[in-house]
Structures are given as structure tokens and as C-alpha cells.
Design a protein around this motif. Structure first.
Motif, PDB file in Angstrom:
ATOM      1  N   ARG A   1       4.309   7.968  -7.451  1.00 45.60           N
ATOM      2  CA  ARG A   1       3.987   7.438  -8.779  1.00 45.60           C
ATOM      3  C   ARG A   1       5.181   6.679  -9.361  1.00 45.60           C
ATOM      4  NH1 ARG A   1       1.956  12.622  -9.228  1.00 45.60           N
ATOM      5  NH2 ARG A   1       3.610  13.231 -10.685  1.00 45.60           N
ATOM      6  N   ALA A   2       6.388   7.204  -9.161  1.00 44.19           N
ATOM      7  CA  ALA A   2       7.581   6.513  -9.658  1.00 44.19           C
ATOM      8  C   ALA A   2       7.756   5.165  -8.971  1.00 44.19           C
ATOM      9  CB  ALA A   2       8.816   7.386  -9.444  1.00 44.19           C
ATOM     10  N   LEU A   3       7.464   5.112  -7.687  1.00 40.90           N
ATOM     11  CA  LEU A   3       7.579   3.853  -6.951  1.00 40.90           C
ATOM     12  C   LEU A   3       6.559   2.839  -7.447  1.00 40.90           C
ATOM     13  CD1 LEU A   3       8.693   2.096  -4.688  1.00 40.90           C
ATOM     14  CD2 LEU A   3       7.122   3.258  -3.108  1.00 40.90           C
ATOM     15  N   ALA A   4       5.325   3.271  -7.663  1.00 45.19           N
ATOM     16  CA  ALA A   4       4.303   2.358  -8.175  1.00 45.19           C
ATOM     17  C   ALA A   4       4.710   1.789  -9.524  1.00 45.19           C
ATOM     18  CB  ALA A   4       2.966   3.090  -8.280  1.00 45.19           C
ATOM     19  N   THR A   5       5.286   2.619 -10.381  1.00 44.42           N
ATOM     20  CA  THR A   5       5.748   2.157 -11.688  1.00 44.42           C
ATOM     21  C   THR A   5       6.880   1.150 -11.542  1.00 44.42           C
ATOM     22  OG1 THR A   5       5.113   4.245 -12.747  1.00 44.42           O
ATOM     23  CG2 THR A   5       6.759   2.901 -13.879  1.00 44.42           C
TER      24      THR A   5
ATOM     25  N   LEU B   1       0.847  -1.182   0.000  1.00 45.53           N
ATOM     26  CA  LEU B   1       0.000   0.000   0.000  1.00 45.53           C
ATOM     27  C   LEU B   1       0.885   1.234   0.000  1.00 45.53           C
ATOM     28  CD1 LEU B   1      -2.750   1.478   0.322  1.00 45.53           C
ATOM     29  CD2 LEU B   1      -2.477   1.194   2.809  1.00 45.53           C
ATOM     30  N   ILE B   2       0.728   2.081  -1.020  1.00 41.02           N
ATOM     31  CA  ILE B   2       1.481   3.328  -1.114  1.00 41.02           C
ATOM     32  C   ILE B   2       0.537   4.476  -0.793  1.00 41.02           C
ATOM     33  CG2 ILE B   2       2.819   4.867  -2.595  1.00 41.02           C
ATOM     34  CD1 ILE B   2       3.592   2.457  -4.277  1.00 41.02           C
TER      35      ILE B   2
ATOM     36  N   LEU C   1      -2.673   9.698 -12.216  1.00 47.75           N
ATOM     37  CA  LEU C   1      -2.865   8.372 -11.628  1.00 47.75           C
ATOM     38  C   LEU C   1      -1.616   7.507 -11.793  1.00 47.75           C
ATOM     39  CD1 LEU C   1      -6.524   7.584 -12.764  1.00 47.75           C
ATOM     40  CD2 LEU C   1      -5.728   8.551 -10.590  1.00 47.75           C
ATOM     41  N   PRO C   2      -1.261   6.778 -10.757  1.00 40.21           N
ATOM     42  CA  PRO C   2      -0.089   5.903 -10.815  1.00 40.21           C
ATOM     43  C   PRO C   2      -0.447   4.548 -11.419  1.00 40.21           C
ATOM     44  CG  PRO C   2      -1.036   5.867  -8.626  1.00 40.21           C
ATOM     45  CD  PRO C   2      -1.855   6.848  -9.419  1.00 40.21           C
ATOM     46  N   ALA C   3       0.575   3.731 -11.627  1.00 42.79           N
ATOM     47  CA  ALA C   3       0.369   2.364 -12.096  1.00 42.79           C
ATOM     48  C   ALA C   3      -0.246   1.524 -10.983  1.00 42.79           C
ATOM     49  CB  ALA C   3       1.702   1.769 -12.540  1.00 42.79           C
ATOM     50  N   GLY C   4      -0.944   0.473 -11.367  1.00 42.10           N
ATOM     51  CA  GLY C   4      -1.538  -0.418 -10.382  1.00 42.10           C
ATOM     52  C   GLY C   4      -2.922   0.019  -9.951  1.00 42.10           C
ATOM     53  N   GLU C   5      -3.356  -0.488  -8.822  1.00 44.20           N
ATOM     54  CA  GLU C   5      -4.680  -0.173  -8.302  1.00 44.20           C
ATOM     55  C   GLU C   5      -4.651   1.186  -7.601  1.00 44.20           C
ATOM     56  OE1 GLU C   5      -6.125  -3.455  -5.891  1.00 44.20           O
ATOM     57  OE2 GLU C   5      -4.869  -4.846  -7.051  1.00 44.20           O
ATOM     58  N   VAL C   6      -5.786   1.869  -7.616  1.00 46.94           N
ATOM     59  CA  VAL C   6      -5.886   3.193  -7.006  1.00 46.94           C
ATOM     60  C   VAL C   6      -7.166   3.285  -6.187  1.00 46.94           C
ATOM     61  CG1 VAL C   6      -6.054   5.685  -7.429  1.00 46.94           C
ATOM     62  CG2 VAL C   6      -4.608   4.274  -8.918  1.00 46.94           C
ATOM     63  N   ARG C   7      -7.042   3.840  -4.992  1.00 49.39           N
ATOM     64  CA  ARG C   7      -8.211   4.185  -4.185  1.00 49.39           C
ATOM     65  C   ARG C   7      -8.109   5.671  -3.841  1.00 49.39           C
ATOM     66  NH1 ARG C   7      -8.012   5.221   0.926  1.00 49.39           N
ATOM     67  NH2 ARG C   7     -10.126   4.482   1.309  1.00 49.39           N
ATOM     68  N   VAL C   8      -9.254   6.324  -3.684  1.00 47.18           N
ATOM     69  CA  VAL C   8      -9.282   7.760  -3.426  1.00 47.18           C
ATOM     70  C   VAL C   8     -10.100   8.038  -2.178  1.00 47.18           C
ATOM     71  CG1 VAL C   8      -9.940  10.017  -4.318  1.00 47.18           C
ATOM     72  CG2 VAL C   8      -9.063   8.280  -5.881  1.00 47.18           C
ATOM     73  N   GLY C   9      -9.579   8.880  -1.293  1.00 48.61           N
ATOM     74  CA  GLY C   9     -10.297   9.262  -0.081  1.00 48.61           C
ATOM     75  C   GLY C   9      -9.618   8.740   1.166  1.00 48.61           C
ATOM     76  N   GLY C  10     -10.052   9.266   2.313  1.00 52.78           N
ATOM     77  CA  GLY C  10      -9.469   8.878   3.584  1.00 52.78           C
ATOM     78  C   GLY C  10      -9.899   7.499   4.041  1.00 52.78           C
ATOM     79  N   PHE C  11      -9.247   7.019   5.089  1.00 50.85           N
ATOM     80  CA  PHE C  11      -9.546   5.705   5.648  1.00 50.85           C
ATOM     81  C   PHE C  11     -10.445   5.799   6.882  1.00 50.85           C
ATOM     82  CE2 PHE C  11      -5.597   5.021   3.349  1.00 50.85           C
ATOM     83  CZ  PHE C  11      -5.821   3.809   2.716  1.00 50.85           C
TER      84      PHE C  11
ATOM     85  N   ALA D   1      15.097   8.094   0.639  1.00 54.00           N
ATOM     86  CA  ALA D   1      15.145   9.411   0.031  1.00 54.00           C
ATOM     87  C   ALA D   1      14.652   9.419  -1.411  1.00 54.00           C
ATOM     88  CB  ALA D   1      16.566   9.967   0.079  1.00 54.00           C
ATOM     89  N   THR D   2      14.617   8.250  -2.051  1.00 50.11           N
ATOM     90  CA  THR D   2      14.209   8.170  -3.450  1.00 50.11           C
ATOM     91  C   THR D   2      13.292   6.975  -3.659  1.00 50.11           C
ATOM     92  OG1 THR D   2      16.056   6.743  -4.125  1.00 50.11           O
ATOM     93  CG2 THR D   2      16.434   9.137  -4.150  1.00 50.11           C
ATOM     94  N   SER D   3      12.577   7.010  -4.783  1.00 49.95           N
ATOM     95  CA  SER D   3      11.714   5.867  -5.123  1.00 49.95           C
ATOM     96  C   SER D   3      12.550   4.623  -5.379  1.00 49.95           C
ATOM     97  CB  SER D   3      10.857   6.205  -6.343  1.00 49.95           C
ATOM     98  OG  SER D   3      11.663   6.571  -7.443  1.00 49.95           O
ATOM     99  N   GLU D   4      13.777   4.806  -5.892  1.00 45.12           N
ATOM    100  CA  GLU D   4      14.651   3.650  -6.130  1.00 45.12           C
ATOM    101  C   GLU D   4      15.021   2.973  -4.811  1.00 45.12           C
ATOM    102  OE1 GLU D   4      14.893   6.391  -9.548  1.00 45.12           O
ATOM    103  OE2 GLU D   4      15.149   6.665  -7.376  1.00 45.12           O
ATOM    104  N   GLU D   5      15.319   3.768  -3.792  1.00 43.84           N
ATOM    105  CA  GLU D   5      15.636   3.193  -2.482  1.00 43.84           C
ATOM    106  C   GLU D   5      14.431   2.454  -1.901  1.00 43.84           C
ATOM    107  OE1 GLU D   5      17.154   6.036   0.261  1.00 43.84           O
ATOM    108  OE2 GLU D   5      18.783   6.682  -1.049  1.00 43.84           O
ATOM    109  N   ALA D   6      13.251   3.036  -2.075  1.00 47.16           N
ATOM    110  CA  ALA D   6      12.044   2.393  -1.557  1.00 47.16           C
ATOM    111  C   ALA D   6      11.761   1.097  -2.284  1.00 47.16           C
ATOM    112  CB  ALA D   6      10.855   3.349  -1.680  1.00 47.16           C
ATOM    113  N   ALA D   7      11.948   1.078  -3.611  1.00 48.10           N
ATOM    114  CA  ALA D   7      11.732  -0.147  -4.382  1.00 48.10           C
ATOM    115  C   ALA D   7      12.725  -1.226  -3.968  1.00 48.10           C
ATOM    116  CB  ALA D   7      11.850   0.146  -5.869  1.00 48.10           C
ATOM    117  N   ALA D   8      13.976  -0.837  -3.731  1.00 44.93           N
ATOM    118  CA  ALA D   8      14.984  -1.798  -3.292  1.00 44.93           C
ATOM    119  C   ALA D   8      14.616  -2.390  -1.944  1.00 44.93           C
ATOM    120  CB  ALA D   8      16.356  -1.121  -3.231  1.00 44.93           C
TER     121      ALA D   8
END
Length: 262
Positions: A13-17, A4-5, A38-48, A239-246
Motif C-alpha cells: 500500500r505504501a508503494l502504491a501511494t 502491477l503490484i 485498499l491502496p491508491a490506484g487501480e485494484v483487482r481482487v482474486g487469483g489470475f 527491503a522497503t517501499s522507498e527502495e522499490a519506488a526508487a
């Protein structure tokens, strides 16, 4: 694996891709922008619905990890994510672009809040709250949600935001609807065209809106910078989407609160 992002930032968005389709990705957008990218993958909108609602959603949808990629100033969402991840016993990572750093020639005035930013304007010499005619033209780039902090300011404001703001806002305001990334030439032209005296911004970081800082430095314009709130204690940061993906691909360590590993 289900990740969940939280957030619709450029980094989110870069991380989802980067993760999709190898990982099931659900991106949760706050819904404050009328036409979000909109990012890649599934998307939900609104609070929890607060911490409990987020915990329920994570459990119901079998989320394996949460990545808080919200705007650096989305303090409440980040706090709720930290509480929810600890309660649901899932790992949490904060994805935060590095903050801006003043360069030689910058005239920065750092403050802790939008309210302090409003007060700093008068200290810089623009406007007078004792009854004389105020002067000073302020370029306000803090987003449309915090304009109430400047509602009683006497200066003239140029407010730039993606969607039109709603009151309360300063009495003398011009709205400029625009979405980054912005170019240095464009920001130079804007400062000249509107005869801007001072820039007010949040320390959002990133390259998309940074050219305004360079343009202000070149023009000798002071900048009031609102410092960003800290990441919740104990939450690891990328610090970056690349670090998060790793972090996802390599196998993550859970929050220090749980002590488990994948």
C-alpha cells in the motif's frame, strides 16, 4: 508506465501511494480478507489462474513491471510471479520487509514449517500425546490458513486472525479477531490475561506485529518461530517501499533471465 503490484501488505500500500498518480498502478489482492485496506490506484481482487493466467493478464494490460509485495510466506504466488515475469519478459522485483532477529533474552525455537512448529510444542514440555491430560496455553499468530497443522495438538490455543478461521483446527481453541498494528502494552496485557505459556509465530517481519516478541521476552515465554521461505532464485529484492519506488523511478534492470533494461 503500468506497474502491477502483487499483494495487500503494508509495504504494498505504501508503494502504491508513492507511485500513484505519476505511474499507473494496479494492485492485485488475493481476496482472502473480507474487508481489505485498499491502496491508491487501480485494484483487482482474486487469483489470475496460475502462471499462464498471470502472463495473459500482464500482456493484455500492457504491464511494464511487476512488483511482488505479497506476504513473505505467500510462496506459491511468488513462484508464479517469477515464472510469469520470465515468460512475459517483464522486470520483476520482490519487496520483502526484513525478517525479525532475536534479541538478548529471547528464547526462540526456529522451525521450517507449521508442522514442525506443532511438533515443537510438545518438545517444549507442554502437553503429552501419550494419554495424560495436556496442559499449556499457546498464543498462535500464524494466520487462519494453516491451523490444520495444529489440529491434533492437545494444548489450548488462542488464535488471533483478521477473519474467522474455518476447520480443521485444534479442539481447544479460542478465536480472537483483531487486526494490527498492535501495541506493546496491549500484547503484555494479552499474555497475562490469557496466561499464555508459549507463542507461535511466522517470521513475517515488520513493526505492526513485532510487539508480541518483546512482550514474550519480558515475560520469559518461549517463542516458536517459523522461518520464511526464500525469494525465488534470481529475483532482486527491495527491503522497503522507498527502495522499490526508487527502482521504478530510476529505471529498472530486468530479471537476470531477460537481460534487458528499460
Amino acid at each position: 508506465m503500468h506497474v502491477l503490484i502483487l499483494g495487500g501488505t503494508t509495504e504494498a500500500r505504501a508503494l502504491a501511494t508513492a507511485l500513484h498518480p505519476g505511474v499507473r498502478v494496479t494492485s492485485s489482492l488475493a481476496g482472502r480478507v473480507a474487508s481489505p485496506r485498499l491502496p491508491a490506484g487501480e485494484v483487482r481482487v482474486g487469483g489470475f489462474g496460475g502462471v499462464e493466467g498471470l502472463v495473459d493478464w500482464v500482456r493484455e494490460h500492457h504491464v511494464d513491471a511487476v512488483i511482488d509485495a505479497t506476504h513473505p510466506f505467500a510462496e506459491r504466488i511468488s513462484f508464479n510471479a517469477a515464472r510469469a515475469a520470465a515468460t512475459a519478459h517483464v522486470p520483476l522485483l520482490a519487496l520483502r520487509r526484513p525478517g525479525w532477529v532475536p534479541a538478548e533474552g529471547d528464547d526462540w525455537h526456529q522451525v521450517a514449517s507449521l508442522e514442525e512448529a506443532a511438533g515443537a510444542l510438545n518438545g517444549l514440555g507442554w502437553g503429552d500425546l501419550r494419554g495424560r491430560s495436556p496442559r499449556g496455553r499457546v498464543f498462535l499468530t500464524t494466520g487462519r490458513m494453516g491451523l490444520a497443522a495444529f489440529a491434533d495438538c492437545p494444548q489450548w490455543f488462542l488464535v488471533r486472525s483478521v477473519d474467522a478461521p474455518e476447520p480443521p483446527m485444534p479442539a481447544r481453541t479460542e478465536i480472537l479477531l483483531d487486526r494490527g498494528p498492535f501495541t506493546l502494552d496491549g500484547e503484555r496485557d494479552l499474555l497475562r490475561r490469557y496466561a499464555i505459556d508459549v507463542l507461535v509465530t511466522k517470521d513475517s517481519g515488520g513493526a505492526a506485529t513485532a510487539p508480541k516478541l518483546t512482550a514474550a521476552r519480558e515475560a520469559g515465554i518461549p517463542v516458536v518461530v517459523v522461518r520464511r521461505p526464500p525469494v525465488p532464485e534470481g529475483v532482486p529484492v527491495a527491503a522497503t517501499s522507498e527502495e522499490a519506488a526508487a527502482w521504478v523511478w530510476a529505471g529498472w534492470e530486468l530479471s537476470p533471465r531477460t537481460g534487458r533494461t528499460r
